[in-house]
Design an enzyme around this catalytic site. Sequence first.
Site, short mmCIF file in Angstrom:
data_model
loop_
_atom_site.label_atom_id
_atom_site.label_comp_id
_atom_site.label_asym_id
_atom_site.label_seq_id
_atom_site.Cartn_x
_atom_site.Cartn_y
_atom_site.Cartn_z
CB SER A 45 42.65 -41.95 -19.96
OG SER A 45 41.64 -41.59 -19.03
CB SER B 101 38.61 -41.65 -20.00
OG SER B 101 39.51 -40.96 -20.83
CE LYS C 180 41.76 -42.75 -15.49
NZ LYS C 180 40.82 -42.04 -16.40
#
Lengths: 479, 95
Positions: free
Chosen positions: A148, A172, A72
Amino acid sequence: MSLAASTISSLRSQLISGAIHPRDIIEDIRIKIEAADSRVTGYLSLDFDAALAAAESVDVSLPLGGIPIAFKDNINVLGQPCSCGSKFLNGAYRSPYDATVTARLKAAGAIPLGRTNMDEFAMGSSTENSAVGVTRNPWDVDRVPGGSSGGSAAAVASRCAVAALGSDTGGSIRQPASLTGVVGLKPTYGRVSRYGLVAYASSLDQIGPFTRSVADSATILSAICGSDERDSTTANAQAPKPLGDTSSLAGLRVGIPSEYFGEGLDAEVRSAVDAAIRKLTELGAEAIEISLPHTQYAVSTYYILATAEASTNLARFDGVRYGNRAEKPADILDLYKQSREHGFGAEVKRRILLGTYVLSSGYYDAYYLQAQKARTLFRRDFDAAFKKVDVIAGPTSPYPAFIAGEKTDSPLQMYLADIYTLSANLAGIPAMSQPCGFSTNPALPIGLQLMAKPFDEATLFRVGAAYEAATDWHLKAPF
Amino acid sequence: MTSDKIDIHHIATLARLELSPEEEQLFESQLEKIVDHVEKLSELDLSDVPPTDHAGSVVNAIREDIPRDGITQDATLANAPQSARGQIVVPRVIE
């Protein structure tokens, strides 16, 4: 099965036998990415040359030797970009160091490959708040991948990554895992060091893996967990035990929280989760109805605490030391204000403003302190529940993947997408989402959420692996 | 709990954000809706409940203070928007 679509455990045995070389996996991922719609591959950037160079010298006898892993874009990898999905950092920042999870994965033989898209500074539930790229759901490109960590989820689901890391502050990792049909784990608070993770809400943030099997999730957690003197919240806890017998769940007590099956739960999600719980009982577990009575207060508690912490954490983005800086500031104060105004997107500003408001003079006791007290009730709810049961099962998300744009006009509607995931962060307990079925017309993945006592990821893995062995939802691919 | 009107301009100043008039209007109405929602917590009687600031089990982790190599000056300055003579340049602070 192509190498890119294989599990870590399968690739590891092929690497050890010498049937494949680490570079073969990376080359196969490259082909897969080139063939796929770039909106569903999840990546913001890829450095194949660095990965291939690492593949030439990697020791395949290490626990993750030769396994490429996507990151990420809020986890630092030395020399790579780290945009956090924000205009503030995009094109203006390269990591001068490795996060602890990065260093540990490298030491275990893993090869960092690619940066994945995310909601700006991890604030969002659809990845639509990224200022850097668009990521859509591999199962239906009109829909969001969740967020997210939507890029990490999409990369693993589209078979364009073997595994990926994400971060989970209120869901997330688990919510995008649910919406894309992969396994996503939020470890116990204190299990994994956050040194080198760009902080959103420090009392809630955890790093965890996205994988296509429960066993792979356990493998990655073992490599990244453990105390770290650079994150003073990390605990010196034993790593989870290797998976034992997964053929029976005899003696296991599964709690079913009635609050997770009320109004607002999509009918197809309910029936898939009900069926998954029946499967657990067929495997020998006993299902026990429980109550988590404060669930209805999770959104309020979370959005006060998380935004308060975000407003202080994001104060570091001032335009002085890195990232976006205003062109012609009148003075230093103007430099801060202009750099932030132009560097941040709407959701980040909204959360900074809300967090500043709840911490401001005259409102602190009414909002922030009240929420900290409410947080205690979530811990008590789980403490009481885990006196009666070993694991809690329910839906991860109230609905399957939604249409892009559907919730962007109403921040509150977007926040309500996290109602079943927030409590685990507030209480600091480990939780995992894994595939447990599909909606009809269109066919979209549905996730089963399992929650356990602090530092009892081993039970999540045992239950998850037993369920996985008895079903084949995790084998379904979007294309 | 109080539910006064939010002074968005004041809050933005505290947060070091220079909002446009359109943004002030939009964020003010959105924040009021969100604050209305979080008011739900006032239903709870929390007078005897202690606050939780984090869910971790570790308290006061300390270690020996031993100097060691960190990120170098060059590596730090490589990310700086403006630097000169080994330092980060900012607008004049002291007149």
